[in-house]
Design an enzyme around this catalytic site. Structure first.
Site, short mmCIF file in Angstrom:
data_model
loop_
_atom_site.label_atom_id
_atom_site.label_comp_id
_atom_site.label_asym_id
_atom_site.label_seq_id
_atom_site.Cartn_x
_atom_site.Cartn_y
_atom_site.Cartn_z
N HIS A 22 0.83 -1.21 0.00
CA HIS A 22 0.00 0.00 0.00
C HIS A 22 0.87 1.26 0.00
CE1 HIS A 22 -3.95 -1.97 0.88
NE2 HIS A 22 -3.12 -2.94 1.22
N ASP A 123 -5.75 5.87 1.36
CA ASP A 123 -6.00 4.50 0.95
C ASP A 123 -7.48 4.17 1.19
OD1 ASP A 123 -3.94 1.82 0.70
OD2 ASP A 123 -6.04 1.42 1.22
#
Ligand code: UDP
Length: 495
Positions: A22, A123
């Site tokens: 991520h 995110d």
């Protein structure tokens, strides 16, 4: 593309989930936006923040786990799928107040500095951030670090559950409730030998396609390791989906030509702006945001190998393998007679520090026709002329990195989105082979030979090279990702 210079500078605040798969795309996105004229602040946890010193052009602000009073966050761990999930839950649970205070201060300071903060980019898994952004009247754009297909499947978990798919696969795989005869049938089914018998009439053939998402086979649903809509991980995904819908837009690390039908569905089901500007690493490499130091000592060896002759093996930054499976992998590799470069992280094999579980004699083989490293500069390896195949866990970043270099894949997914990526690569793109029957040395050796040397490998490589070409076109002026990036920059500037 660089659109800087002609606009008053605006600041963006980006907030990655603190795990390698991520962090990489978020930091790449930060660089892309910076080179398009935006100032960048990265909010981060101290946990897994080793990369920050490599970005002197960004401002970094630690939050969440820098408060010693919040003991719960000290539970954050870095190994294994379970830890990632619990980490995501913990951070979402305790983050709201800290983030609001931090953003509030930043917003006040930005007014004095005449550099307005125009949006928060987080995110998708940071679902708690939407209400914080709303309360501060700050638009939030979501970065989704996996494929569109995966997002659609995750969004469909409640529907698939209502249709009974999870009941079917769970009843098959739940050791507590199936008798041993049925279990044997199921295990056999996983080896493509499943035949419907009188005793399992109600059980859908695991090899059948999911009617509503025909890319998938029924058995792929079980491989996500979600047990249905009440499963804790399904609840996280449901929150992610809801809060993404409530956001001001989605940025995808994908490109239009790769997922055209999925994009149509996303437009219908998520009527907010979607920007497919990937693959991000084509603009900026991931190595700067690496949490582990890449070993480059094997590069001279790789240089000496014949074109397309080395199999690169890496199962990502978080997966862990059982000892007996590891033995099958090592023996399968030995039996394949192919050259290899194998990334084996410390702690990758459950219960072992590093390579001590390898079968006798394997380390001699390493001298003759392979190398083992703890962490590699993956993009450089995939771009190397000697690399002929990538045995991957099918993480989305790894999948994209392989696609961009035209390297055929062997897919061995562990959980989550990985089985979906594996199915997509093997059945839709046809640029890899899905090793879908678990870890078995002879099948492994055969699959490696299929992808590396047998006749079939030529066709797979040709398709992989075609796809590589499509990526390059999408990033060129007039290409889909190039144009979408222009739209994204315009959209953010107008917020
Ligand atoms: N990676 C790397 N060196 C390695 C193994 C992996 O740089 O030895 C990088 C890889 O290039 C990718 C990321 O780590 O960018 C892994 O992300 P992915 O989504 O493939 O899998 P995850 O680790 O999230 O499961």
């Amino acid at each position: 593309m660089d659109n800087s210079g002609c606009r008053r500078r605006q600041r963006l605040v980006l907030f990655p989930i603190p795990f390698q798969g991520h962090i990489n795309p978020m930091l790449q996105l930060a660089n892309i936006l910076h080179s398009n004229g935006f100032s960048i602040t990265i909010i981060h946890t101290n946990f897994n923040s080793a990369y920050t010193s490599n970005y002197p052009h960004f401002t970094f602000r630690p939050i969440l786990d820098n408060d010693p009073k919040v003991n719960n966050l000290s539970k954050l761990g870095s190994r294994g799928a379970g830890d990632i999930l619990s980490g995501v839950v913990l951070l979402n649970q305790y983050g709201e107040e800290s983030l609001r205070q931090e953003l509030d201060q930043m917003l006040m300071a930005s007014k004095q500095e005449q550099e307005p903060i125009v949006c928060l980019i987080t995110d998708a898994l940071w679902y708690f951030t939407q209400s914080v952004a709303d309360s501060l009247k700050l638009p939030r754009i979501v970065l989704r670090t996996s494929s569109l297909l995966c997002f659609l499947v995750f969004a469909s978990v409640p529907f698939l559950d209502d249709q009974g798919y999870f009941k079917q696969v769970n009843s098959l795989f739940d050791e507590e409730i199936i008798d041993s005869d049925l279990k044997n049938i199921i295990l056999a089914s996983d080896k493509n030998k499943f035949k419907k018998t009188g005793s399992v009439k109600s059980v859908k053939d695991l090899e059948e396609r999911v009617l509503e998402i025909p890319v998938l086979k029924v058995k792929d649903i079980s491989k996500m390791k979600i047990k249905g809509q009440t499963d804790p991980s399904a609840k996280i995904l449901a929150k992610m989906v809801t809060q993404t819908k409530a956001s001001s837009g989605i940025i995808w690390n994908s490109f239009k030509e790769l997922e055209e039908p999925e994009l149509e569905k996303i437009h219908k089901e998520f009527p907010i702006p979607s920007f497919l500007i990937g693959p991000f690493h084509k603009y900026f490499p991931a190595s700067f945001s690496s949490l582990l130091e890449p070993d480059r000592s094997f590069i001279t060896w790789l240089d000496e190998q014949a074109p397309n002759s080395v199999l690169y093996i890496s199962f990502g930054s978080a997966s862990q393998m059982e000892k007996q499976d590891f033995m099958e992998v090592a023996n399968g590799l030995a039996n394949s007679k192919q050259k290899f470069l194998w990334v084996m992280r410390e702690g990758f094999v459950k219960g072992s520090e590093w390579v001590e579980g390898l079968p006798d004699g394997f380390l001699d083989l390493v001298g003759e026709r392979g190398r083992i490293v703890k962490w590699a500069p993956q993009q450089e390896v995939l771009a190397h002329r000697s690399t002929g195949g990538f045995w991957t866990h099918s993480g989305w970043n790894s999948t994209l990195e392989s696609i961009c270099e035209g390297v055929p894949m062997i897919c061995s997914p562990f959980w989550g989105d990985q089985p979906l990526n594996a199915r997509f690569v093997s059945d839709v793109l046809k640029v890899g082979v899905y090793l879908e029957n678990g870890w078995e040395r002879e099948e492994i050796a055969g699959t490696i030979r299929r992808v590396m040397v047998e006749e079939e490998s030529e066709d797979i490589r040709e398709r992989a090279m075609c796809l590589k070409e499509k990526v390059n076109v999408s990033l060129m002026k007039g290409g889909s990702s190039y144009e979408s990036l222009g739209s994204l920059v315009g959209y953010i500037s107008s917020l």
